[in-house]
Design a protein around this motif. Structure first.
Motif, short mmCIF file in Angstrom:
data_model
loop_
_atom_site.label_atom_id
_atom_site.label_comp_id
_atom_site.label_asym_id
_atom_site.label_seq_id
_atom_site.Cartn_x
_atom_site.Cartn_y
_atom_site.Cartn_z
N THR A 3 0.87 -1.17 0.00
CA THR A 3 0.00 0.00 0.00
C THR A 3 0.90 1.22 0.00
O THR A 3 1.75 1.37 0.88
CB THR A 3 -0.90 0.01 1.25
N SER A 5 -0.47 4.46 -0.42
CA SER A 5 -1.21 5.60 0.13
C SER A 5 -2.60 5.15 0.58
O SER A 5 -3.16 4.20 0.04
CB SER A 5 -1.35 6.70 -0.93
N MET A 6 -3.12 5.87 1.56
CA MET A 6 -4.50 5.67 2.02
C MET A 6 -5.10 7.04 2.27
O MET A 6 -4.50 7.86 2.98
CB MET A 6 -4.54 4.88 3.33
N LEU A 11 -7.54 2.92 -0.92
CA LEU A 11 -6.19 2.38 -0.82
C LEU A 11 -5.55 2.44 -2.20
O LEU A 11 -6.15 2.02 -3.19
CB LEU A 11 -6.21 0.93 -0.37
N VAL A 12 -4.33 2.96 -2.28
CA VAL A 12 -3.57 2.99 -3.52
C VAL A 12 -2.45 1.98 -3.36
O VAL A 12 -1.65 2.06 -2.44
CB VAL A 12 -2.99 4.40 -3.80
N LEU A 13 -2.43 0.99 -4.26
CA LEU A 13 -1.48 -0.13 -4.17
C LEU A 13 -0.72 -0.27 -5.47
O LEU A 13 -1.19 0.14 -6.54
CB LEU A 13 -2.26 -1.42 -3.90
N GLU A 30 -8.23 0.33 -4.32
CA GLU A 30 -9.29 -0.43 -3.67
C GLU A 30 -10.24 0.53 -2.98
O GLU A 30 -9.88 1.24 -2.05
CB GLU A 30 -8.71 -1.42 -2.66
N GLU A 33 -12.88 -1.60 -6.95
CA GLU A 33 -11.58 -2.14 -7.36
C GLU A 33 -11.33 -1.65 -8.76
O GLU A 33 -12.19 -1.75 -9.62
CB GLU A 33 -11.54 -3.66 -7.31
#
Length: 71
Positions: A3, A5-6, A11-13, A30, A33
């Motif tokens: 991950t 960033s949040m 969520l940025v993955l 996410e 999605e």
């Protein structure tokens, strides 16, 4: 998948070796999605509500300079 960033429940993955399905550099998001192209913020797969997509696109723009300094 790490991950990176949040924010706002998003969520940025990023997978390091994820180039088989999408040949463009991209992030995974996410909330629903989705896979989002890094270069222009377009949705490659999946979907997000428009308001969340705008937040992700803003996140990409804010971090654009980070990408340039690493290449």
């Amino acid at each position: 998948m790490p991950t990176i960033s949040m924010c706002y429940g998003i969520l940025v993955l990023m997978y390091f070796y994820d180039n088989k399905q999408h040949s463009r550099p991209h992030i995974h998001v996410e909330y629903g999605e989705a896979s989002i192209a890094i270069d222009d913020g377009s949705v490659l797969a999946g979907n997000l509500p428009a308001s969340k997509l705008k937040l992700v696109q803003a996140w990409i723009e804010i971090h654009r300079e980070d990408r340039r300094s690493r290449s």
